[in-house]
Design an enzyme around this catalytic site. Structure first.
Site, PDB file in Angstrom:
ATOM      1  N   ASP A 331       1.042  -1.312  -0.002  1.00 24.61           N
ATOM      2  CA  ASP A 331      -0.146   0.047  -0.042  1.00 24.61           C
ATOM      3  C   ASP A 331       0.927   1.094   0.036  1.00 24.61           C
ATOM      4  O   ASP A 331       1.888   1.051   0.463  1.00 24.61           O
ATOM      5  CB  ASP A 331      -0.888  -0.204   1.410  1.00 24.61           C
ATOM      6  CG  ASP A 331      -0.222  -0.313   2.396  1.00 24.61           C
ATOM      7  OD1 ASP A 331       0.998  -0.776   2.654  1.00 24.61           O
ATOM      8  OD2 ASP A 331      -0.520   0.771   3.341  1.00 24.61           O
ATOM      9  N   GLU A 332       0.294   2.365  -0.314  1.00 29.44           N
ATOM     10  CA  GLU A 332       0.751   3.640  -0.333  1.00 29.44           C
ATOM     11  C   GLU A 332       2.377   3.850  -0.639  1.00 29.44           C
ATOM     12  O   GLU A 332       2.890   4.557  -0.023  1.00 29.44           O
ATOM     13  CB  GLU A 332       0.600   4.054   1.106  1.00 29.44           C
ATOM     14  CG  GLU A 332      -0.770   4.162   1.573  1.00 29.44           C
ATOM     15  CD  GLU A 332      -1.239   4.636   2.849  1.00 29.44           C
ATOM     16  OE1 GLU A 332      -1.960   5.661   2.918  1.00 29.44           O
ATOM     17  OE2 GLU A 332      -0.430   4.169   3.615  1.00 29.44           O
TER      18      GLU A 332
HETATM   19  C1  ACM Z   1      -3.710   1.450   4.561  1.00 33.12           C
HETATM   20  O1  ACM Z   1      -4.647   1.611   5.439  1.00 33.12           O
HETATM   21  N1  ACM Z   1      -2.833   1.848   4.351  1.00 33.12           N
HETATM   22  C2  ACM Z   1      -3.753  -0.204   4.126  1.00 33.12           C
END
Ligand code: ACM
Length: 528
Positions: A331-332
């Site tokens: 993620d991110e």
């Molecule tokens: C997330 O909340 N960055 C998966």
């Protein structure tokens, strides 16, 4: 009749009436079990657990014995009884609780059948997990004194009737972020107990992030020595040795909960980048980080040592993981260009697979190719989940605006964040995984997970305030078919858990939307 005969008759009557006490009338349909059982029929009477009750196991089997001991421990501490288990294939006897492992075809995985009569209780299941869930139902059918460790007066009554119950989804989980703040093994075990109570079966541990690396990797020791030495706010952090971690895994496994470990890559990696200079493209170790920004770190995807690193990490982690999944985060990764991110995620999936595990990743990983068993965890973008489905992946449902346990209840909530939503107890409950987004159907979904991020919480007491009372609702969404889930019905059952939460010492949010009510004690007159 002479006087002596009359006395004997009177004494016999007294003895008879004392030893064959009528069962107390009780209504099983007034239960407040969470998750709501699939089907239930009340019979209007009750079974009483007494000092003479025996726990009967139908097979000589070590896990069944463990379950028998779990049930006797649960009963013995608050009753002061010394109940024992006994192995026999005999049919139900008066006063006994039978735990029956059965091949019967009308039983399904993790499901159970309970037959409660004034004479005996029979709990039947196809697998050990089903028996464990049946025991959790018995626990919630007993008055909440069963949660206490000191001896209580009783009586220990269970309303009679039958229950047939089984889960809707195979993956019923929560996540704990132990990276932003470290949680001690005992705190994780307490969370495992909470999950078990509500028949949840997965605990995803977010083991690494910018602020901390929490699992010992013997081939890269500085990850924990240095990378585990702090946390958000600059506290001392901490980490699990492999031995301690294995104990957590075992404790969970005994309660039919599989730990899903996550090492978040290629972003959210500052703790690793601070520990090993060679993981950085410029060969310079970063500083440790104790703030709460996201999206600023990345492993150097061009360097071969990066792949040696993740191969070592996932090899050691796979050896500690009896479950089928390893979570790779993903993620991110805002500072990893997409043209680098995609081949990195493709290679990371193959590395995890080479160690015998399947991959879960946050929804961004759907930009990459999907290995046949990869699962996309939808947290931010439904379009990523759909992209994953088109590529053959399954989906784990965790939309932040509905399922994130770290979202505040409202603007006055002491802990938590609200970037996705305020999630009051009703909002967290009133949704369905199959209708919350178009193009994600029942067959695509392996289950649901409620993640708890820990930027704003530093220990289990603070965590409990966000977990309770929303967790039981997520457990019910994962277990109970949608046609049996109604807020009005649920909120009343939840309200009746208050006395139990209090006795368990849970630090819960007393939402005004829940009709909290002290538990009705079934039959105080019996105590006189
Ligand atoms: C997330 O909340 N960055 C998966």
């Amino acid at each position: 009749m002479n006087f002596k005969a009359l006395i004997i008759l009177a004494i016999s009557f007294l003895v008879f009436s004392c030893t064959t006490k009528e069962p107390v009338p009780m209504d099983l349909s007034e239960n407040h079990v969470i998750p709501r059982p699939v089907s239930l029929e009340a019979a209007g009477s009750s079974f009483e657990i007494t000092a003479k009750t025996k726990i009967i196991l139908n097979k000589n089997d070590s896990t069944l014995q463990w379950l028998g001991n779990y049930l006797t421990d649960m009963i013995n501490s608050p009753t002061g009884y010394k109940l024992k288990t006994m192995v026999t294939e005999d049919t139900p006897k008066k006063g006994y609780i039978h735990l029956v492992l059965s091949e019967s075809t009308d039983l399904v995985a993790e499901g159970y059948q309970l037959d409660i009569t004034p004479e005996s209780i029979t709990l039947k299941a196809k697998d050990h997990a089903g028996l464990f869930y049946g025991i959790q139902t018995l626990r919630q059918l007993l008055n909440s004194d069963i949660e206490l460790n000191e001896q209580q007066a009783g009586p220990w009554l269970i309303a009679s009737g039958t229950i047939e119950d089984y889960p809707e989804y195979g993956y019923r989980g929560a996540m704990l972020d132990v990276a932003r703040h470290f949680f001690e093994p005992e705190e994780v075990k307490l969370l495992i107990d909470y999950l078990a109570m509500f028949k949840m079966n997965r605990l995803h541990l977010h083991l690494s992030d910018d602020q901390g690396w929490r699992i010992e990797i013997k081939s890269w020791p500085r990850l924990t020595e240095h990378g585990g030495s702090t946390e958000v706010g600059g506290g001392p952090g901490g980490f699990y040795t492999q031995e301690t971690y294995a104990e957590i895994v075992k404790y969970a496994e005994e309660r039919f909960i599989t730990i899903v470990p996550e090492i978040d890559i290629p972003g959210h990696t500052n703790a690793a980048l601070a520990s090993y200079a060679e993981l950085n493209c410029n060969n310079k170790a970063t500083e440790l980080y104790t703030g709460t920004d996201v999206g600023f770190s990345t492993l150097c995807t061009d360097k071969e040592v990066t792949y040696k690193f993740i191969d070592d990490v996932f090899r050691e982690l796979a050896a500690l993981t009896p479950g089928e999944y390893i979570h790779i985060g993903g993620d991110e990764s805002h500072v990893t260009p997409l043209e680098d991110y995609i081949p990195f995620i493709n290679r990371a999936q193959k590395i995890v697979e080479s160690h015998g595990k399947k991959v879960i990743g946050w929804d961004e990983i759907a930009h990459a190719d999907m290995l046949p068993n990869t699962v996309v965890q939808w947290w931010a973008k439904a379009e990523n989940a759909r992209r994953g489905i088109e590529k053959g992946a399954k989906v784990l449902i965790s939309p932040a605006h509905k399922a994130y346990l770290d979202m505040q209840y409202d603007s006055t909530t002491q802990f938590g964040l609200h970037w996705a939503a305020y999630i009051e107890v009703d909002s967290g409950y009133i949704w369905d995984p199959t209708t919350i987004a178009s193009g994600i159907d029942r067959d695509d979904i392996i289950g649901i997970e409620a993640p708890l991020w820990s930027e704003t919480i530093a220990d289990i007491d603070e965590a409990e305030y966000l977990i309770f009372p929303r967790l039981p609702g997520y457990a019910e969404i994962a277990w109970t078919p949608s046609e049996l889930r109604e807020w009005d019905n649920y909120k009343n059952r939840l309200g009746k858990q208050q006395t139990r939460f209090n006795k368990m010492g849970i630090n819960y949010y007393e939402s005004e939307l829940v009709p909290w009510q002290p538990e009705k004690v079934e039959s105080t007159e019996l105590k006189n």
